[in-house]
Write an enzyme that holds these catalytic residues in place. Structure first.
Site, PDB file in Angstrom:
ATOM      1  CD  GLU A   1       1.054   4.047   7.237  1.00  0.00           C
ATOM      2  OE1 GLU A   1       1.097   5.049   7.964  1.00  0.00           O
ATOM      3  OE2 GLU A   1       0.237   3.121   7.390  1.00  0.00           O
ATOM      4  N   GLY A   2       3.098   1.048   3.431  1.00  0.00           N
ATOM      5  CA  GLY A   2       3.995  -0.061   3.707  1.00  0.00           C
ATOM      6  C   GLY A   2       3.613  -1.293   2.913  1.00  0.00           C
TER       7      GLY A   2
ATOM      8  N   GLY B   1       0.845  -1.194   0.000  1.00  0.00           N
ATOM      9  CA  GLY B   1       0.000   0.000   0.000  1.00  0.00           C
ATOM     10  C   GLY B   1       0.869   1.228   0.000  1.00  0.00           C
TER      11      GLY B   1
ATOM     12  CG  ASP C   1      -9.552   6.334   7.275  1.00  0.00           C
ATOM     13  OD1 ASP C   1     -10.559   6.793   6.689  1.00  0.00           O
ATOM     14  OD2 ASP C   1      -8.556   5.896   6.670  1.00  0.00           O
TER      15      ASP C   1
END
Length: 283
Positions: free
Chosen positions: A23-24, A21, A141
């Site tokens: 982010e990681g 993704g 979120d």
């Protein structure tokens, strides 16, 4: 980075990458079997984020890991070095919830699933939220991409490191959000930085998910606007323009043509949607 170290200094070799993704990335960890994977961040993370992950590991228990990919241990660059990721339960045999509530996707991927399955999934989604809330945490979120559904209607939550966490008396905030699932009272904030989310904010997102699951993937604030110009979804949410509500016409909204209406639900459920999506819900 082929090798990482857990919090005790044990060296762990990363295996095959199973997902990635913004982010990681997520990797198998052969030494730990098939039920545990590692999330490794693409870049160094802040001391605040490192402290948050330590707090999540400390606060985690089996009731959380049963319904969420909750961090089990931190992963470091070098023994005792900076945190660069974490170990978590592997989520398998599941699909993103939108595959279930989208009619065309459901025909392809869940052809044998009936109304009872949808109701059970809605119930299990609510139970997963309650499990997070009962530990004092807030999801923040809320969006369809973090809810996964198994073939037995069990729900799993992912991306837990973005949640708003309380550990050792400190709040680690969730500073991201999806506009179409953001409650009315937060719609006018240009950023979520510094915003303390509440369980009630989560409950708005939960109500949206349940509405989607039970009513063919419809968004309750997406309807036909009788006024001039367009009515963006974010503005519709902010102004409580619930398109399926009892007072929708007075707010210039009607449901989209050929919609399945909340009237098919038991009266109590229909009234809960009415409360969640109107001014009462924000209070």
């Amino acid at each position: 980075m082929n090798d990482m170290f857990d919090s005790s200094g044990r060296r762990l070799s990363l295996g095959k990458k199973v997902g990635t993704g913004g982010e990681g990335a997520v990797y198998e960890v052969p030494a730990l079997g098939n039920d545990i994977v590692a999330k490794i961040y693409h870049k160094e993370i802040s001391p605040e984020k490192q402290a948050k992950l330590r707090g999540m590991v400390k606060e985690g228990d089996e009731s959380l890991r049963k319904i969420a990919a909750w961090p089990k241990d931190t992963l470091h660059i070098g023994a005792g070095g900076q945190i660069r990721g974490f170990l978590m339960p592997k989520v398998t045999g599941c699909e993103e919830v939108h595959v279930l509530y989208g009619p065309s996707h459901r025909k392809q991927r869940y052809p044998d699933k009936d109304w009872a399955f949808l109701v059970n999934t809605a119930r299990n989604t609510a139970a997963a939220f309650e499990a997070i809330h009962s530990h004092g945490h807030v999801i923040g979120d809320v969006n369809p991409k973090f809810v996964f559904v198994a073939g037995n209607s069990i729900v799993k939550l992912i991306d837990c490191d973005s949640f708003q966490i309380i550990a050792d008396g400190k709040h680690y905030l969730c500073e991201v959000g999806v506009p179409h699932f953001t409650p009315p009272e937060l719609q006018n904030h240009p950023t979520f930085r510094g915003i303390h989310r509440t369980k009630n904010h989560d409950n708005f997102g939960l109500a949206l998910l349940i509405f989607h699951i039970l009513l063919m993937g419809r968004h309750p604030f997406s309807g036909v606007f009788s006024g001039a110009g367009d009515m963006p979804l974010e503005k519709s949410i902010q102004q409580f323009r619930y398109a399926f509500g009892q007072n929708a016409a007075s707010k210039g909204m009607t449901p989209p043509p050929n919609s399945v209406m909340p009237a098919i639900l038991p009266g109590a459920a229909s009234q809960l949607f009415e409360r969640a999506f109107t001014e009462q819900g924000a209070q």
